[in-house]
Design a protein around this motif. Structure first.
Motif, PDB file in Angstrom:
ATOM      1  N   ILE A   1     -20.522  15.269  24.330  1.00  0.00           N
ATOM      2  CA  ILE A   1     -20.904  16.175  25.509  1.00  0.00           C
ATOM      3  C   ILE A   1     -19.831  16.719  25.995  1.00  0.00           C
ATOM      4  CG2 ILE A   1     -22.990  15.030  26.176  1.00  0.00           C
ATOM      5  CD1 ILE A   1     -21.096  13.627  28.066  1.00  0.00           C
ATOM      6  N   GLY A   2     -19.812  18.217  26.625  1.00  0.00           N
ATOM      7  CA  GLY A   2     -18.939  19.287  27.523  1.00  0.00           C
ATOM      8  C   GLY A   2     -17.746  19.544  26.633  1.00  0.00           C
ATOM      9  N   LEU A   3     -17.603  19.688  25.171  1.00  0.00           N
ATOM     10  CA  LEU A   3     -16.355  20.095  24.881  1.00  0.00           C
ATOM     11  C   LEU A   3     -15.762  21.434  25.089  1.00  0.00           C
ATOM     12  CD1 LEU A   3     -16.887  18.328  21.154  1.00  0.00           C
ATOM     13  CD2 LEU A   3     -15.870  17.330  23.432  1.00  0.00           C
ATOM     14  N   GLY A   4     -17.064  22.386  24.961  1.00  0.00           N
ATOM     15  CA  GLY A   4     -16.604  23.708  25.305  1.00  0.00           C
ATOM     16  C   GLY A   4     -16.247  23.776  26.859  1.00  0.00           C
ATOM     17  N   LEU A   5     -16.728  22.967  27.944  1.00  0.00           N
ATOM     18  CA  LEU A   5     -16.257  23.012  29.236  1.00  0.00           C
ATOM     19  C   LEU A   5     -14.902  22.642  29.198  1.00  0.00           C
ATOM     20  CD1 LEU A   5     -19.444  21.749  30.939  1.00  0.00           C
ATOM     21  CD2 LEU A   5     -18.779  23.977  30.863  1.00  0.00           C
TER      22      LEU A   5
ATOM     23  N   THR B   1     -12.347  31.776  31.675  1.00  0.00           N
ATOM     24  CA  THR B   1     -13.086  32.597  30.903  1.00  0.00           C
ATOM     25  C   THR B   1     -13.538  31.799  29.611  1.00  0.00           C
ATOM     26  OG1 THR B   1     -10.991  33.422  29.899  1.00  0.00           O
ATOM     27  CG2 THR B   1     -11.952  34.781  31.654  1.00  0.00           C
ATOM     28  N   SER B   2     -14.373  32.234  29.027  1.00  0.00           N
ATOM     29  CA  SER B   2     -14.911  31.314  27.953  1.00  0.00           C
ATOM     30  C   SER B   2     -15.675  32.558  26.940  1.00  0.00           C
ATOM     31  CB  SER B   2     -15.699  30.324  28.276  1.00  0.00           C
ATOM     32  OG  SER B   2     -16.268  29.651  26.776  1.00  0.00           O
ATOM     33  N   SER B   3     -15.478  32.246  25.744  1.00  0.00           N
ATOM     34  CA  SER B   3     -16.186  33.141  24.648  1.00  0.00           C
ATOM     35  C   SER B   3     -17.776  32.955  24.854  1.00  0.00           C
ATOM     36  CB  SER B   3     -15.912  33.192  23.284  1.00  0.00           C
ATOM     37  OG  SER B   3     -15.820  31.669  22.881  1.00  0.00           O
ATOM     38  N   ILE B   4     -17.988  31.735  25.542  1.00  0.00           N
ATOM     39  CA  ILE B   4     -19.540  31.527  25.957  1.00  0.00           C
ATOM     40  C   ILE B   4     -19.800  31.662  27.215  1.00  0.00           C
ATOM     41  CG2 ILE B   4     -21.246  29.840  25.321  1.00  0.00           C
ATOM     42  CD1 ILE B   4     -19.336  28.686  23.310  1.00  0.00           C
ATOM     43  N   ASP B   5     -20.448  32.668  27.657  1.00  0.00           N
ATOM     44  CA  ASP B   5     -20.410  33.042  29.011  1.00  0.00           C
ATOM     45  C   ASP B   5     -21.124  31.763  29.864  1.00  0.00           C
ATOM     46  OD1 ASP B   5     -19.928  35.530  28.541  1.00  0.00           O
ATOM     47  OD2 ASP B   5     -21.723  36.353  28.359  1.00  0.00           O
ATOM     48  N   ALA B   6     -22.122  31.076  29.326  1.00  0.00           N
ATOM     49  CA  ALA B   6     -22.541  29.860  29.931  1.00  0.00           C
ATOM     50  C   ALA B   6     -21.762  28.931  30.542  1.00  0.00           C
ATOM     51  CB  ALA B   6     -23.716  29.402  29.327  1.00  0.00           C
ATOM     52  N   LEU B   7     -20.429  28.788  29.890  1.00  0.00           N
ATOM     53  CA  LEU B   7     -19.330  27.921  30.182  1.00  0.00           C
ATOM     54  C   LEU B   7     -18.341  28.390  31.084  1.00  0.00           C
ATOM     55  CD1 LEU B   7     -18.708  26.553  26.447  1.00  0.00           C
ATOM     56  CD2 LEU B   7     -20.513  25.796  28.110  1.00  0.00           C
ATOM     57  N   ALA B   8     -18.195  29.786  31.450  1.00  0.00           N
ATOM     58  CA  ALA B   8     -17.267  30.287  32.335  1.00  0.00           C
ATOM     59  C   ALA B   8     -17.388  30.177  33.739  1.00  0.00           C
ATOM     60  CB  ALA B   8     -17.340  31.868  31.834  1.00  0.00           C
TER      61      ALA B   8
ATOM     62  N   THR C   1     -17.884  24.969  37.911  1.00  0.00           N
ATOM     63  CA  THR C   1     -17.348  23.613  38.839  1.00  0.00           C
ATOM     64  C   THR C   1     -17.631  22.476  37.911  1.00  0.00           C
ATOM     65  OG1 THR C   1     -17.245  24.714  40.621  1.00  0.00           O
ATOM     66  CG2 THR C   1     -17.002  22.396  40.715  1.00  0.00           C
ATOM     67  N   ILE C   2     -16.811  21.622  37.334  1.00  0.00           N
ATOM     68  CA  ILE C   2     -17.013  20.592  36.372  1.00  0.00           C
ATOM     69  C   ILE C   2     -16.404  19.456  36.970  1.00  0.00           C
ATOM     70  CG2 ILE C   2     -17.641  21.936  34.613  1.00  0.00           C
ATOM     71  CD1 ILE C   2     -14.861  21.250  33.424  1.00  0.00           C
ATOM     72  N   ARG C   3     -16.979  18.255  36.565  1.00  0.00           N
ATOM     73  CA  ARG C   3     -16.175  16.793  37.067  1.00  0.00           C
ATOM     74  C   ARG C   3     -16.056  16.106  35.846  1.00  0.00           C
ATOM     75  NH1 ARG C   3     -18.879  18.929  41.439  1.00  0.00           N
ATOM     76  NH2 ARG C   3     -18.065  18.611  43.481  1.00  0.00           N
ATOM     77  N   PRO C   4     -15.180  16.158  34.962  1.00  0.00           N
ATOM     78  CA  PRO C   4     -15.209  15.374  33.899  1.00  0.00           C
ATOM     79  C   PRO C   4     -14.262  14.133  34.216  1.00  0.00           C
ATOM     80  CG  PRO C   4     -13.472  17.160  33.717  1.00  0.00           C
ATOM     81  CD  PRO C   4     -14.261  17.193  35.042  1.00  0.00           C
ATOM     82  N   TYR C   5     -13.544  13.875  35.022  1.00  0.00           N
ATOM     83  CA  TYR C   5     -12.704  12.663  35.438  1.00  0.00           C
ATOM     84  C   TYR C   5     -11.748  12.565  34.091  1.00  0.00           C
ATOM     85  CZ  TYR C   5     -14.985  11.730  39.761  1.00  0.00           C
ATOM     86  OH  TYR C   5     -15.613  11.766  40.732  1.00  0.00           O
ATOM     87  N   THR C   6     -10.958  13.682  34.007  1.00  0.00           N
ATOM     88  CA  THR C   6      -9.762  13.517  32.909  1.00  0.00           C
ATOM     89  C   THR C   6      -8.688  14.445  33.423  1.00  0.00           C
ATOM     90  OG1 THR C   6      -9.211  13.566  30.579  1.00  0.00           O
ATOM     91  CG2 THR C   6     -10.866  15.151  31.254  1.00  0.00           C
ATOM     92  N   ASP C   7      -7.513  14.348  32.678  1.00  0.00           N
ATOM     93  CA  ASP C   7      -6.425  15.274  32.601  1.00  0.00           C
ATOM     94  C   ASP C   7      -6.121  15.989  31.293  1.00  0.00           C
ATOM     95  OD1 ASP C   7      -5.054  13.521  31.601  1.00  0.00           O
ATOM     96  OD2 ASP C   7      -3.554  13.124  33.234  1.00  0.00           O
TER      97      ASP C   7
END
Length: 476
Positions: A222-226, A371-378, A381-387
């Motif tokens: 999950i969430g790789l594109g983000l 920005t992203s080549s996939i508009d839905a990912l651009a 505000t995300i909360r992945p808890y990683t650096d």
């Protein structure tokens, strides 16, 4: 008798009056304390781990849905990629030319064989069981082309315990465990399990005596594109190689070779941040896990002890670029499940404790994608808890296998989003790079190196506080 009765009644009345006054004082004090206490509240949209790319399905298929906002053409691409991800590849030649070319050596017949339901793999549950998403990387203590690794001269860069018909597999993977006891300051204890890996019944001779073995378990998709859409400058702002702030944490980036651009790029994916893009991560898995060639990795994964030219293949490459792109798009657009119970008081208290002991020194909570080549990912505000940076996790988790800038003790901070649904999706709770931790508590207790002080702070908490931190992590 009436006089005695009156005295009793009077005493009772005085008692009730005194008791009533005491009760009133207790209630008044209680109300005063309650008035002083401010209940914790969640942040706005805190449950939306993936921003608009968040899903609200928490079934065993929770990791398998696309992000919202895809165009019709993108939805079709996602569907094609999903099919390719789940299909079993077969040996060549075959009438199904779109999916032949498996092997000759492999760990799984499909992507989903390691990432079941787009989720997380695990070590063998018993001796003799084939691994379900656990593999062993094999490298020599040398620096290879473009700063990468050097594989074992016979068994290559990955030990493969499966092979096509008529060819002996490389050998058998055996995993056993020894117990490591950990005692909290309050006297309670936990038995951790330390894995011991053996490659036995080798069919092509001995491995190089200097080979370095690095176990890796398949992570949820999950969430790789983000993650790919987080601006590089933002990630680098968390790097602190010389620990200039003195908190003991010195995360640093890995720079790895990008095959398509032929230069070094920031590593974001893989347990050692050893892949720069989702596409290259997918292509490397096709090569190493399934023995499927691509334009990025065109060499057959074949043992030099065999006459590799005589082994049929599925074409050159075995997965064409359009299908590789379809799988990469699928992997990039899998949505992140929303958090559950995020607004419960115990969970919010656990979040405060998680922050107070500096777990967020590595597990950075919140980002804005660019920005992203996939508009839905651009611009999400995300909360992945990683650096996504490398951290020395101590000798206990070390594999003595450097990869580009990553040392043998360094690992990329894994995103915590989705961790609370692994059991629902994959029927286990194994964590860390090799699945040794059987639950969240064990994973925390394995932390060392830069995370030693954070682990010690966790251990110094009372049991109720530790339980609250674990409850918080389970909501992610």
């Amino acid at each position: 008798m009436n006089l005695l009765s009156g005295k009793i009644k009077g005493s009772k009345r005085n008692f009730l009056l005194k008791f009533g006054l005491l009760w009133l004082l207790v209630i008044t004090a209680s109300c005063s304390n309650t008035d002083d206490y401010t209940p914790l509240i969640p942040e706005e949209d805190e449950e939306l781990s993936g921003g608009s790319a968040t899903s609200f399905i928490f079934s065993p298929d929770a990791f398998g849905f696309s992000v919202d906002g895809l165009s019709l053409d993108e939805q079709i691409t996602f569907g094609v990629g999903n099919s390719l991800f789940n299909q079993s590849w077969v040996t060549a030649p075959a009438s199904t030319t779109a999916r032949d070319g498996l092997g000759p050596f492999f760990n799984s017949r499909s992507c989903s064989g390691c990432h079941f339901k787009d989720g997380r793999g695990r070590p063998p549950a018993f001796e003799g069981e084939l691994a379900h998403g656990l593999l062993l990387r094999l490298t020599l203590p040398e620096i290879g082309a473009n700063g990468g690794t050097v594989p074992d001269p016979i068994y290559g860069g990955q030990f493969q315990d499966n092979s096509v018909f008529g060819i002996n597999r490389e050998g058998v993977l055996r995993v056993t465990y020894e117990t490591v006891a950990v005692t909290y300051p309050d006297g309670s204890s936990v038995d951790l399990q330390k894995p011991i890996y053996e490659m036995i019944d080798l069919n092509y001779g001995a491995m190089n005596a200097a080979v370095q073995v690095s176990p890796r378990v398949a992570n949820q998709m999950i969430g790789l594109g983000l993650l790919d859409a987080i601006p590089e400058v933002v990630l680098l702002s968390y790097a602190d190689e010389n620990d200039s702030d003195g908190d003991g944490i010195s995360g640093r980036p890995n720079y790895v070779y990008d095959v398509e651009t032929a230069d070094l790029k920031l590593g974001r994916f893989g347990w050692k941040a050893n892949q720069p893009t989702v596409k290259q991560q997918v292509a490397a898995a096709f090569s190493g896990d399934l023995g499927i060639t691509s334009s990025l990795f065109p060499e057959e994964n074949c043992n030099p002890e065999l006459d590799c030219n005589q082994i049929p293949n599925g074409g050159s490459p075995e997965i064409p670029d359009d299908n590789l792109d379809n799988v990469a798009f699928y992997a990039a657009t899998l949505s992140v499940p929303a958090r559950r119970d995020f607004d419960e008081e115990e969970v919010l208290q656990g979040k405060e404790l998680f922050t107070s002991i500096n777990c967020t020194g590595c597990h950075v909570a919140i980002y804005e994608t660019g920005t992203s080549s996939i508009d839905a990912l651009a611009n999400q505000t995300i909360r992945p808890y990683t650096d996504l940076l490398l951290h020395d996790m101590g000798d206990g988790l070390g594999d003595d296998a450097p990869e580009f800038r990553a040392t043998g003790n360094e690992w990329r901070t894994p995103p915590l989003w989705g961790v609370g649904l692994i059991e629902t999706v994959n029927d286990h709770t194994n964590l860390l790079h090799d699945g040794r931790a059987r639950n969240i508590e064990e994973a925390i207790l394995w932390h060392g190196g830069e995370a030693e002080s954070v682990k010690n702070s966790f251990m110094a908490l009372n049991k109720e506080e530790r339980t609250k931190i674990i409850a918080f992590i389970k909501t992610l």
